[in-house]
Design a protein around this motif. Structure first.
Motif, mmCIF file in Angstrom:
data_model
loop_
_atom_site.group_PDB
_atom_site.id
_atom_site.type_symbol
_atom_site.label_atom_id
_atom_site.label_comp_id
_atom_site.label_asym_id
_atom_site.label_seq_id
_atom_site.Cartn_x
_atom_site.Cartn_y
_atom_site.Cartn_z
ATOM 1 N N TRP A 77 -71.096 -12.202 6.772
ATOM 2 C CA TRP A 77 -70.260 -11.831 8.043
ATOM 3 C C TRP A 77 -70.414 -10.269 8.426
ATOM 4 O O TRP A 77 -70.087 -9.683 9.478
ATOM 5 C CB TRP A 77 -68.796 -11.955 7.675
ATOM 6 C CG TRP A 77 -68.459 -13.185 7.241
ATOM 7 C CD1 TRP A 77 -68.060 -13.351 5.587
ATOM 8 C CD2 TRP A 77 -68.196 -14.415 7.681
ATOM 9 N NE1 TRP A 77 -67.897 -14.808 5.513
ATOM 10 C CE2 TRP A 77 -67.840 -15.225 6.571
ATOM 11 C CE3 TRP A 77 -68.309 -14.870 8.974
ATOM 12 C CZ2 TRP A 77 -67.534 -16.841 6.876
ATOM 13 C CZ3 TRP A 77 -67.935 -16.281 9.275
ATOM 14 C CH2 TRP A 77 -67.684 -17.238 8.065
ATOM 15 N N SER A 93 -70.559 -12.523 12.605
ATOM 16 C CA SER A 93 -69.792 -11.266 12.828
ATOM 17 C C SER A 93 -68.682 -11.411 13.952
ATOM 18 O O SER A 93 -67.579 -10.922 13.874
ATOM 19 C CB SER A 93 -70.638 -10.022 12.908
ATOM 20 O OG SER A 93 -71.659 -9.799 11.902
ATOM 21 N N LYS A 133 -65.955 -13.750 12.823
ATOM 22 C CA LYS A 133 -65.080 -12.835 11.765
ATOM 23 C C LYS A 133 -64.211 -11.961 12.680
ATOM 24 O O LYS A 133 -62.988 -12.274 12.350
ATOM 25 C CB LYS A 133 -65.976 -12.165 11.083
ATOM 26 C CG LYS A 133 -65.030 -11.268 9.881
ATOM 27 C CD LYS A 133 -64.368 -12.218 8.650
ATOM 28 C CE LYS A 133 -63.659 -11.296 7.646
ATOM 29 N NZ LYS A 133 -63.125 -12.295 6.693
ATOM 30 N N GLU A 190 -59.920 -12.654 13.053
ATOM 31 C CA GLU A 190 -59.299 -11.339 12.618
ATOM 32 C C GLU A 190 -58.191 -11.094 13.540
ATOM 33 O O GLU A 190 -57.008 -10.796 13.324
ATOM 34 C CB GLU A 190 -59.726 -10.212 12.021
ATOM 35 C CG GLU A 190 -60.423 -10.327 10.960
ATOM 36 C CD GLU A 190 -61.286 -9.394 10.495
ATOM 37 O OE1 GLU A 190 -61.521 -8.307 11.559
ATOM 38 O OE2 GLU A 190 -61.870 -9.017 9.433
ATOM 39 N N CYS A 212 -61.123 -17.723 8.001
ATOM 40 C CA CYS A 212 -62.142 -18.175 8.004
ATOM 41 C C CYS A 212 -63.145 -18.232 7.056
ATOM 42 O O CYS A 212 -62.774 -17.010 6.128
ATOM 43 C CB CYS A 212 -62.946 -17.730 9.259
ATOM 44 S SG CYS A 212 -63.817 -16.159 9.247
#
Length: 585
Positions: free
Chosen positions: A529, A551, A554, A558, A564
């Motif tokens: 990530w 990335s 992620k 969030e 995840c």
């Protein structure tokens, strides 16, 4: 400029006293006149009852001595006053014989008369209202009573001298005036006659009305003055009376009372403020010492201490001792803070270093763009210089340029998206949508890429599954997972399967994207990530991956406050994420 506690106490005291006196003044101004008026009405009622009791006694006794009341009214005040003030028995006897006049009343009758009049003056109506035959018999039993004229004259004196009430009595049968304390007798007789026949010229307002008399408020347009009047008949139905009293004295009394209250209030406020200012010195001195102590503590002088004194109170001593304890703890705490400050400074330096590393990382990433830029520039110059004259070479040069430009374009877009997600530039638009339909749409959009790689996607979602989230950002998550699966499949089969599942888990839905191939090394799983992290750089370069897609996934999850992750299987790799379910509409 800030004021001291003494000054504030004084101001608060003066303010409260001012408000209290102003409130009393307003109450007096609004209600005192009405209270005085009711009091005077009560006086008129008691006067009527007192005189009516005397007339009833005369009627029962068969006497007619009321004609002597006028002479007694003019000449007997001195003896009455001495008797009322508690003179000796000899003076009472003399006064009693004087007041008896031609009827010759005895000592006991004179004493009873004075007692009744004294109770009338003090506002007690018990004796005056006790006009029954038994009371009269007790008064006359064994001795002679005071004559009705003397008693009537005494009552009229009380009304005239104490309450400023003018009174007129006359016999309606003989049309003769029995007694009057007024100056204009004929005017009062004419007024009561007009009242009786119903031709009252003056404006009047009836306040109380009884069987034989009424009390009213009238206005005299000549003198422009209001009067309280009581007029009517006594119980013998032959004696007509009228009592009148100017109300100007009531208003004047209220005004004098308010003016006196104002003067007294000013004196009380000034004297009380001065007194409270000096008294509060005993309260503020310990507080001042505490203030000086706190000032020393603010200058980090923790050796200063509070000491109790004779004038200090329990609360001040408790506060002073607490400040001593506080001083000791501050001394210890400041030492600890210095150590913590050193550690904080170290942490800040580390944070700065991390920021520098991030900047360096971005610089390195930007540096990587030089390779595709150099390729594009080189092949473009070759085209310009005619190095690719035939169509096949030109197509090759142009293909390289387009491929490298596409890679840079995707990398820049992903960098912008990731930066916006990490620094709050993006906002969620949470709504209810069908997850099954969204997955099917992403698979359909990737049909060309799947066909080029000769891949199939196994997704058997038929029933709609409704979830809550940002539909466009969840679409990007699924697209990244699917693209990642397409470019990382492996194995010896010609057609390698990719499977997408979604299943309910309580109040959440878990979406899983699986592709066959070699598992990811365990030590590389936590770094997947991280921006620009590549497990197999050579393989990533083949399909132009930049290492930013996961990335972005992620960051999006969030923002949704959901999870995840990635799992290794024996025959492949599975990426997953969760969303909250939404009820059916």
């Amino acid at each position: 400029m800030k004021r001291s506690v003494r000054w504030k106490f004084t101001i608060i005291f003066a303010g409260l006293m001012t408000v209290a006196i102003a409130l009393i003044w307003c109450i007096n101004n609004w209600f005192l006149s009405g209270y005085y008026q009711n009091y005077k009405i009560h006086t008129l009622e008691k006067g009527y009852r007192a005189i009516d009791a005397i007339i009833q006694d005369e009627v029962r006794n068969g006497e007619s001595s009321l004609e002597d009341a006028q002479a007694e009214l003019n000449s007997g005040w001195k003896e009455y006053q001495k008797s009322k003030d508690g003179s000796s028995d000899m003076d009472s006897a003399d006064g009693g014989s004087t007041q008896s006049g031609k009827n010759g009343t005895g000592d006991r009758a004179g004493d009873e008369t004075q007692d009744a009049l004294g109770e009338y003056a003090e506002g007690d109506t018990v004796v005056l209202e006790d006009d029954s035959e038994d009371a009269s018999a007790d008064a006359l039993d064994g001795e002679e009573a005071s004559s009705g004229g003397v008693r009537l004259a005494n009552v009229i004196r009380e009304l005239r001298d104490r309450s400023n009430i003018s009174l007129l009595l006359y016999d309606s049968e003989s049309d003769q005036t029995l007694v009057s304390s007024a100056r204009d007798v004929e005017v009062m007789r004419d007024r009561v006659r007009r009242y009786i026949v119903g031709h009252a010229g003056a404006k009047r307002d009836v306040l109380r009305e009884y069987d034989n008399y009424m009390i009213q408020k009238t206005f005299d347009p000549l003198s422009k003055t209001f009067y309280l009047e009581s007029w009517g008949f006594f119980s013998d139905n032959a004696t007509i009376f009228i009592m009148t009293m100017p109300m100007e004295s009531i208003h004047e009394s209220a005004a004098i009372s308010n003016r006196f209250l104002m003067f007294v209030g000013i004196v009380v406020i000034l004297a009380g403020s001065i007194l409270i200012y000096f008294i509060t010195r005993h309260i503020t001195m310990p507080i001042k010492r505490l203030s000086e102590l706190s000032e020393k503590m603010s200058n980090l002088d923790f050796d200063a201490r509070y000491e109790t004194s004779r004038r200090s109170t329990e609360e001040i001593d408790t506060l002073g001792n607490s400040m001593n304890v506080l001083s000791e703890r501050l001394k210890t705490t400041i030492g600890e803070l210095k150590e913590a400050n050193a550690q904080l400074k170290k942490d800040i330096d580390e944070k700065v270093q991390i920021d520098e590393m991030r900047k360096e990382f971005i610089a390195n990433v930007s540096h990587e763009l030089k390779t595709p830029i150099a390729l594009i520039q080189g092949y473009a110059e070759g085209l310009v210089e005619g190095m690719a004259e035939d169509k096949e070479n030109r197509d090759y040069y142009c293909g390289v340029i387009m491929d490298e430009a596409g890679k840079m374009n995707r990398m820049v877009r992903q960098l912008l998206t990731l930066t916006a997600l990490e620094f709050g530039g993006e906002r969620l638009s949470v709504e209810r949508f069908d997850l099954t339909e969204l997955i099917a749409s992403v698979i359909s959009s990737s049909g060309v890429l799947l066909k080029q790689n000769e891949l199939t996607v196994d997704f058997d979602g038929k029933e709609p599954v409704y979830v809550m989230g940002d539909e466009f950002k969840i679409e990007e998550v699924i697209t990244n997972y699917l693209t990642n699966a397409i470019h990382h499949v492996g194995g010896g089969e010609k057609k390698i399967q990719i499977r997408i599942d979604h299943r309910r888990d309580g109040k959440e839905v878990c979406v899983e994207v699986f592709n066959t191939g070699n598992p990811i090394p365990d030590e590389a799983l936590p770094n997947l990530w991280t921006k620009f992290y590549k497990v197999d750089k050579a393989r990533t370069r083949e399909y132009g991956g930049s290492g930013i897609g996961l990335s972005i996934v992620k960051a999006i999850m969030e923002m949704h406050h959901k999870a995840c992750g990635v799992k290794n299987h024996e025959n492949g790799v599975e990426f997953w994420f969760t969303l909250d379910t939404a009820g059916e509409k």
